[in-house]
Design a protein around this motif. Structure first.
Motif: not given
Lengths: 440, 324
Positions: A167-187
């Motif tokens: 009934n459904y699909g599944e796949f692996l993906m990257a989950y990003y914590n945007e707050d931490l990326f912003k905090k350290y100024d990383i893209k």
């Protein structure tokens, strides 16, 4: 049920005459071993016995609960008897149960050669090819999703008769914590090079960038994804479907070396060797690591529990990524109400249930794109649809052989703790793979 | 003792005037009836599964479908399987941590509680202490295992936090994740789990030692350790035998603790035969091979138990001979 009943039965007897206990016990044991079919509902077309193992608050659990209601509304006089089982319980006992008269009428089952493939080979599942065509389910499922529904007489997925419907699909993906990326100024990375830069930047700031779990699937999925960044479709087919893998080819070697290097550089914490998947998920939720690479099955939970801004995407730079159709609805060969079982599957494939699945954070296979409201869910489903359109689902690394999962976990732990070199790691995988595939 | 009963029966028979044999046989028959439930249960729960398991160990089978007879090939494979031998090596470490260390420590503790604590602090304190030592035996291993895995966790575990707090941060380890350490960590937990059993048995055993022996030894100038060695140890030898045998068997078939703490990992560093058999049987669905592992395990335990029992009986005979 049965056990309680026989205990009571025995107890009354014991009061009457001690000597009779022997007889009573013999009866009780004999009764138990027969399996007692008075619970099974029989083929009366009044009960549909259904087993699945999705939590009630998950996307699938919620959607299927709704499907049960709709089924009962459409079939007056028929009751769905849902028996909740755990994944482990079904995994470990399916073959025994399906061979007995206790088989349910319809159940959810894990897809793959080692699971659904094995059962189909043993004749424990119903071939539903005719039904699939008649009801048009084949048109709803893209070919790479349908791969896990079809099994050859040898139990190998990808071709042959239909034994299940996802009934459904599944796949692996990257989950990003945007707050931490912003905090350290990383893209937030979109290419593989950007990813390695980001990993290095985080490490420089004293943050372990990747959440990981050595005791479960996460660690070896990193390795498999790294190999996939170099591989093509025929490599995947050779590995997954044909039993022809060369673990010392350039792709695997690159993957093992890069993974070992990431551990050495501290992109992956060595202390996660004995960590469970749950722990890895929690460490991402607790903002200890800004990135986790894992399945879409986390999506709903992250949506509920993350207290920060986050986003998700296919592994940077990958056109092939681990993923597949979801677990299958299968109809056991001993099902007593096959027609009702098909009706139930049909309802789970309907637009209404599929849209509900999508809105709850699942990855539906046949939803209306316009009916999905949440922007994050929309992005998730879009990512999945792009992958399937480009034939990008590469299944999972533990699928080729029964028991290969344990080998992958255990050997990748050795790679993490440097008790095996990448070369030795790949040697061990090759040996277990060859042995497993030949036994398959 | 053994002569007394027939003599009484004979006397009773004589009084009833020769009709004795009939009721006696009747009584024996009704005794046999009492044995029936146990015999049936034993047959169904122990003998039948064991026979089936042994039969499967000679086959190549995935648990369902066709079963192919493969003779001794599983055993041949087992013989060359490094993983299997490693798991047995770990078993020996388990014997050390679940039988030998707890027996030795339990003996010293039991003697100390019985001899020293009870005398100086009263029986209440002794009882409380004994209960504390016994507590791990009462806790389900699943619960104890999960709690220990929290304590031993690498980042936020209590043990590492404690080491940090007392300024020994350099000693922090990934206790269950480091392949060089994991087995020893599990062994430590097992000592903790096991210690209560020998302690309680030995304390019970000490109750029946004649206090005069201690007094005599004390008058002869024997210190506490010498009294332990020359009086306590020989006096409670039967208890020591039972405890050692029981704990060795428990160590050889340990499963729950491994399952909860490490799942045999990391990289097989804490794998033991029963867990190895379980994963082979259920997860890899190599039923034949899994059955062969558990058959070998059963045979080893059985042989060990028989040898242990025999040694114990012989020791007791020698003792009785000496006493007579």
């Amino acid at each position: 049920m049965l056990t309680i009943r026989s205990t009571k039965h025995t107890r009354t007897r014991r009061v009457r005459a001690l000597a009779a206990v022997g007889v009573a016990l013999t009866c009780a044991l004999a009764l138990t071993s027969c399996g007692g079919d008075d619970d099974s509902g029989g083929g009366d077309a009044k009960t549909l016995r259904l087993w699945h193992y999705e939590a009630a608050n998950s996307a699938m659990g919620a959607a299927w609960n709704e499907a049960i209601k709709e089924f009962e509304a459409k079939h007056p006089g028929v009751k769905v008897k849902f028996e909740e089982k755990s994944f482990d319980q079904i995994q470990k006992t399916a073959s025994m149960v399906l061979g007995s008269d206790d088989a349910p009428d319809i159940m959810e089952y894990n897809k793959g050669n080692a699971t659904a493939g094995l059962l189909s080979k043993q004749g424990l599942l119903t071939d539903m090819s005719a039904e699939v065509r008649e009801r048009g389910w084949d048109k709803l499922l893209s070919p790479s999703v349908a791969t896990t529904s079809r099994y050859s007489p040898a139990g190998t997925m990808g071709s042959g008769k239909w034994y299940g419907v996802p009934n459904y699909g599944e796949f692996l993906m990257a989950y990003y914590n945007e707050d931490l990326f912003k905090k350290y100024d990383i893209k937030v990375p979109t290419t593989f090079d950007e990813l390695t830069t980001a990993l290095g930047e985080f490490k420089k700031n004293g943050v372990t960038p990747l959440a990981n779990a050595g005791a479960e699937y996460l660690a070896h999925q990193y390795v498999y994804q790294l190999a996939l960044t170099k591989a093509d479709r025929s490599w995947v087919d050779g590995y997954e479907l044909k039993g022809k893998a060369d673990f010392h080819d350039a792709d695997w070697t690159y993957a093992a070396e890069t993974f070992a290097d990431w551990v050495k550089k501290g992109y992956i914490d060595k202390n996660t060797t004995s960590a469970t998947a749950e722990k890895a998920g929690v460490s991402w939720l607790q903002q200890k690591s800004p990135i986790i690479f894992s399945g879409s099955w986390w999506f709903g939970r992250f949506q509920d529990e993350a207290t920060f801004d986050w986003s998700s995407g296919v592994f940077p730079g990958a056109s092939l990524t681990p993923g597949s159709g979801g677990n299958l609805w299968v109809v056991p060969a001993k099902s007593k109400n096959k027609e009702l079982a098909y009706d139930f599957i049909d309802i789970t494939m309907s637009k209404k249930i599929q849209n509900m699945l999508g809105n709850k954070g699942g990855v539906p296979v046949a939803a209306d794109a316009t009916a999905i409201k949440d922007p994050k869910s929309k992005e998730l489903i879009n990512n999945f649809n792009t992958l399937t359109k480009n034939d990008g689902l590469a299944y999972y690394s533990d699928w080729p052989a029964a028991g290969f999962y344990e080998t992958l976990v255990s050997e990748t732990q050795k790679l993490m703790t440097a008790s095996a070199s990448p070369e030795k790691y790949l040697d061990s995988l090759q040996a277990a793979y060859d042995k497993g595939v030949s036994k398959g | 003792m053994s002569l007394a009963a027939p003599r009484k029966e004979r006397a009773a028979g004589a009084r009833r005037g020769g009709t004795a044999p009939l009721p006696r046989r009747g009584r024996r028959d009704s005794y046999a009836l009492f044995l029936l439930p146990g015999a049936v249960a034993f047959l169904l729960v122990i003998i039948a599964p064991f026979a089936m398991n042994t039969a499967w160990s000679f086959t190549d089978w995935q648990g369902v479908g066709d079963l192919t007879w493969s003779g001794l090939s599983n055993y041949r494979e087992l013989f060359h399987d490094a993983q299997f031998w490693a798991s047995f090596r770990h078993s020996l470490f388990m014997v050390l941590s679940m039988a030998i260390v707890p027996t030795v420590v339990g003996l010293v503790l039991a003697a100390a509680l019985f001899d020293f604590v009870a005398k100086h602090y009263g029986s209440k304190v002794t009882t409380v202490l004994r209960a504390c030592f016994y507590l791990p035996q009462v806790l389900p291993i699943a619960v104890a295992g999960i709690v220990w895995s929290w304590i031993l966790a690498p980042d936020d575990g209590a043990l590492n936090a404690f080491l940090r707090a007392v300024g020994l941060g350099s000693l922090q380890q990934d206790w269950l994740g480091d392949p060089d350490l994991a087995l020893y960590s599990v062994m430590g937990v097992m000592v903790w789990v096991q210690i209560g059993f020998p302690l309680v048995v030995f304390m019970a055993g000490l109750q029946r030692v004649d206090p005069q022996l201690y007094e005599a030894a004390e008058l002869d100038g024997a210190g506490w350790w010498r009294r332990l060695w020359h009086v306590t140890l020989p006096q409670i030898r039967p208890e020591i035998h039972v405890v050692l045998l029981w704990c060795t068997i428990a160590a050889l078939k340990v499963f729950g603790a491994i399952y909860v703490l490490t799942k045999g990992g990391p990289g097989g560093a804490t794998n033991v035969p029963s867990y190895f058999s379980y994963t082979t049987f259920f997860e890899q669905t190599q039923v034949g091979y899994g059955a062969a592992i558990s058959t070998v395990l059963t045979v080893i335990i059985l042989v060990l138990a028989l040898v242990g029992l025999k040694a114990q009986t012989r020791a007791e005979d020698v003792e009785e001979g000496r006493a007579a």
